[in-house]
Design a protein around this motif. Structure first.
Motif, mmCIF file in Angstrom:
data_model
loop_
_atom_site.group_PDB
_atom_site.id
_atom_site.type_symbol
_atom_site.label_atom_id
_atom_site.label_comp_id
_atom_site.label_asym_id
_atom_site.label_seq_id
_atom_site.Cartn_x
_atom_site.Cartn_y
_atom_site.Cartn_z
ATOM 1 N N THR A 1 85.511 59.570 54.663
ATOM 2 C CA THR A 1 84.524 60.261 54.688
ATOM 3 C C THR A 1 83.185 59.569 54.905
ATOM 4 O OG1 THR A 1 82.958 61.668 53.106
ATOM 5 C CG2 THR A 1 84.365 60.178 52.345
ATOM 6 N N LYS A 2 82.027 59.957 55.417
ATOM 7 C CA LYS A 2 81.016 59.449 55.634
ATOM 8 C C LYS A 2 80.250 58.848 54.477
ATOM 9 C CE LYS A 2 79.067 62.573 58.319
ATOM 10 N NZ LYS A 2 79.742 64.007 57.986
ATOM 11 N N GLU A 3 80.598 59.675 53.291
ATOM 12 C CA GLU A 3 79.916 59.517 51.919
ATOM 13 C C GLU A 3 80.474 58.266 51.085
ATOM 14 O OE1 GLU A 3 77.465 60.842 51.232
ATOM 15 O OE2 GLU A 3 77.516 63.263 52.124
ATOM 16 N N VAL A 4 81.163 57.287 51.874
ATOM 17 C CA VAL A 4 81.803 56.326 51.335
ATOM 18 C C VAL A 4 80.695 55.614 50.598
ATOM 19 C CG1 VAL A 4 82.782 53.886 51.707
ATOM 20 C CG2 VAL A 4 83.879 55.965 52.448
ATOM 21 N N PRO A 5 79.417 55.223 50.832
ATOM 22 C CA PRO A 5 78.392 54.651 50.286
ATOM 23 C C PRO A 5 78.099 55.045 48.760
ATOM 24 C CG PRO A 5 77.907 54.564 52.592
ATOM 25 C CD PRO A 5 79.042 55.662 52.487
ATOM 26 N N LEU A 6 78.121 56.426 48.932
ATOM 27 C CA LEU A 6 78.025 57.129 47.646
ATOM 28 C C LEU A 6 78.873 56.851 46.306
ATOM 29 C CD1 LEU A 6 76.540 59.707 46.168
ATOM 30 C CD2 LEU A 6 78.127 61.097 47.255
ATOM 31 N N HIS A 7 80.200 56.901 46.915
ATOM 32 C CA HIS A 7 81.401 56.577 46.045
ATOM 33 C C HIS A 7 81.484 55.252 45.593
ATOM 34 C CE1 HIS A 7 83.929 60.429 46.780
ATOM 35 N NE2 HIS A 7 82.959 60.565 47.860
ATOM 36 N N THR A 8 81.031 54.409 46.595
ATOM 37 C CA THR A 8 81.131 53.093 46.278
ATOM 38 C C THR A 8 80.048 52.608 44.987
ATOM 39 O OG1 THR A 8 81.784 52.473 48.414
ATOM 40 C CG2 THR A 8 80.701 50.570 46.987
ATOM 41 N N ALA A 9 78.809 53.081 45.282
ATOM 42 C CA ALA A 9 77.692 53.064 44.335
ATOM 43 C C ALA A 9 78.049 53.557 43.089
ATOM 44 C CB ALA A 9 76.516 53.632 44.813
ATOM 45 N N LEU A 10 78.859 54.630 42.819
ATOM 46 C CA LEU A 10 79.339 54.963 41.467
ATOM 47 C C LEU A 10 80.251 53.979 41.062
ATOM 48 C CD1 LEU A 10 79.271 59.047 42.174
ATOM 49 C CD2 LEU A 10 78.182 57.637 40.178
ATOM 50 N N TYR A 11 81.365 53.664 41.624
ATOM 51 C CA TYR A 11 82.426 52.700 41.261
ATOM 52 C C TYR A 11 81.549 51.309 40.901
ATOM 53 C CZ TYR A 11 85.991 55.691 42.698
ATOM 54 O OH TYR A 11 86.828 56.815 42.901
ATOM 55 N N GLN A 12 80.510 51.055 41.420
ATOM 56 C CA GLN A 12 79.866 49.762 41.168
ATOM 57 C C GLN A 12 78.999 49.777 40.097
ATOM 58 O OE1 GLN A 12 77.809 48.658 44.764
ATOM 59 N NE2 GLN A 12 79.573 47.656 45.679
ATOM 60 N N THR A 13 78.467 50.901 39.594
ATOM 61 C CA THR A 13 77.540 51.043 38.434
ATOM 62 C C THR A 13 78.258 51.742 37.204
ATOM 63 O OG1 THR A 13 76.849 53.054 39.412
ATOM 64 C CG2 THR A 13 75.544 51.118 40.031
ATOM 65 N N ARG A 14 79.437 52.346 37.468
ATOM 66 C CA ARG A 14 80.161 52.748 36.081
ATOM 67 C C ARG A 14 81.640 52.235 36.117
ATOM 68 N NH1 ARG A 14 77.851 56.812 33.319
ATOM 69 N NH2 ARG A 14 79.802 57.330 32.704
ATOM 70 N N SER A 15 81.698 51.257 35.254
ATOM 71 C CA SER A 15 82.886 50.577 35.309
ATOM 72 C C SER A 15 84.112 51.222 34.928
ATOM 73 C CB SER A 15 82.642 49.205 34.452
ATOM 74 O OG SER A 15 82.485 49.588 33.116
ATOM 75 N N ALA A 16 83.747 52.324 33.860
ATOM 76 C CA ALA A 16 84.760 53.044 33.661
ATOM 77 C C ALA A 16 85.321 54.231 34.671
ATOM 78 C CB ALA A 16 84.559 53.843 32.183
ATOM 79 N N ALA A 17 84.738 54.419 35.698
ATOM 80 C CA ALA A 17 84.980 55.393 36.866
ATOM 81 C C ALA A 17 86.278 55.153 37.453
ATOM 82 C CB ALA A 17 83.835 55.467 37.620
ATOM 83 N N ARG A 18 87.107 55.888 37.476
ATOM 84 C CA ARG A 18 88.484 55.803 38.228
ATOM 85 C C ARG A 18 88.425 56.895 39.463
ATOM 86 N NH1 ARG A 18 90.986 51.135 37.784
ATOM 87 N NH2 ARG A 18 93.114 52.383 38.465
ATOM 88 N N ALA A 19 87.601 57.920 39.435
ATOM 89 C CA ALA A 19 87.706 59.085 40.250
ATOM 90 C C ALA A 19 86.137 59.396 40.554
ATOM 91 C CB ALA A 19 88.508 59.963 40.025
ATOM 92 N N VAL A 20 85.807 60.107 41.835
ATOM 93 C CA VAL A 20 84.598 60.695 42.052
ATOM 94 C C VAL A 20 84.841 61.777 43.017
ATOM 95 C CG1 VAL A 20 82.620 60.293 43.310
ATOM 96 C CG2 VAL A 20 83.295 58.278 42.025
ATOM 97 N N VAL A 21 83.911 62.707 42.661
ATOM 98 C CA VAL A 21 84.223 64.201 43.111
ATOM 99 C C VAL A 21 82.835 64.562 43.683
ATOM 100 C CG1 VAL A 21 84.966 66.636 42.955
ATOM 101 C CG2 VAL A 21 86.206 64.866 41.843
ATOM 102 N N HIS A 22 82.738 64.796 44.946
ATOM 103 C CA HIS A 22 81.546 65.228 45.633
ATOM 104 C C HIS A 22 81.620 66.623 46.155
ATOM 105 C CE1 HIS A 22 77.865 65.915 47.593
ATOM 106 N NE2 HIS A 22 78.317 65.438 48.940
#
Length: 219
Positions: free
Chosen positions: A72-93
Motif C-alpha cells: 500500500t502507498k500508506e506505508v509511511p502512515l503505518h511506519t509512523a505509528l509503529y515508530q511512535t507507539r512502541s506497544a503497537a503490533r497492528a495498524v488498521v486504516h
C-alpha cells in the motif's frame, strides 16, 4: 502466532470489515508487525474483501519489500505509528463513512475529535486526534503522526479516514469498529445537546481499566 496464521487473520478480518461496508472498493489497509522486526501489510490497490494470504506484502525491518505484491502507498502512515507507539503490533486504516464525515466537520477539536460518549469508546480508543488533510500516500502524513508523540492510538486523517493501532490485530479492528460507531452516534446526536460521560466517570474508567489518556479539553 505464526506468520502463516497472521496472513490468514489479516484476510479474515479484512473481509469482515469489507463485507460490513466499513471500507469500500480497494480502500483501506492493514499491517501487522512480526517478531523479526519486519511486518506484513496489504498490497496496493487490493480490496480488503478479497485478499490472498500468499500475496501479502512482506516488508523487512527497514521497510523495504522482501516478498509478495507491492505494498500500500500508506506505508509511511503505518511506519509512523509503529515508530511512535512502541506497544503497537497492528495498524488498521479504513475509509469508513461516519469517521470520514466526522473528520470534515468544522467544530472538531484536533486534540479530541470525539467527546467521551460511551464507556467502550473511552476504553477501546481513548481519545482520537485529528490531523490535517494530506493526499493519500504523502510522506508528510508521517510527520503529522509523529507530531502526536505516540499519545494517540486512534487518529482521524481529515477528509480521508481513520487509522488505529493496537497491541494485536484483533484489538486494532475492535477499536476501529468502536470509533466508527461512536462517530455515527455523534452525527446522529449532533445539535441535540446529548449527555456525555462526566470527567469523574472518565476518571473512574481510567483507574479501573488502567487507561493512559492524553490530556484533553473538549470544547
Amino acid at each position: 502466532m505464526s506468520e502463516t496464521r497472521i496472513r490468514e487473520e489479516i484476510c479474515r478480518l479484512g473481509r469482515s470489515l469489507f463485507e460490513r461496508g466499513l471500507t469500500p472498493g480497494s480502500s483501506g489497509n492493514i499491517s501487522v508487525k512480526l517478531d523479526d522486526g519486519g511486518w506484513l501489510v496489504t498490497p496496493t490497490n487490493a480490496s480488503l474483501g478479497f485478499l490472498d494470504p500468499a500475496r501479502m506484502s512482506r516488508l523487512g525491518p527497514d521497510g523495504r519489500l522482501v516478498s509478495g505484491d507491492a505494498p500500500t502507498k500508506e506505508v509511511p502512515l503505518h511506519t509512523a505509528l509503529y515508530q511512535t507507539r512502541s506497544a503497537a503490533r497492528a495498524v488498521v486504516h479504513l475509509h469508513s463513512t461516519h469517521s470520514v464525515a466526522l473528520s470534515m466537520l468544522p467544530e472538531i477539536n484536533p486534540r479530541t475529535a470525539l467527546p467521551p460518549m460511551t464507556a467502550y469508546y473511552v476504553m477501546k480508543c481513548g481519545h482520537t486526534a485529528l490531523v490535517p488533510y494530506y493526499r493519500p500516500g504523502d510522506p508528510a502524513v508521517a510527520d503529522a503522526i509523529k507530531g502526536l508523540a505516540g499519545k494517540y492510538s486512534s487518529v482521524l486523517l481529515a477528509n480521508h479516514g481513520p487509522v488505529v493501532s493496537g497491541d494485536t490485530l484483533e484489538a486494532a479492528v475492535f477499536a476501529m469498529e468502536e470509533l466508527e460507531e461512536t462517530a455515527k452516534l455523534y452525527l446522529l446526536l449532533r445539535g441535540l445537546n446529548p449527555r456525555y460521560l462526566s470527567p469523574a466517570q472518565v476518571e473512574d474508567l481510567t483507574k479501573v481499566f488502567g487507561l493512559e489518556l492524553p490530556e484533553h479539553h473538549h470544547d
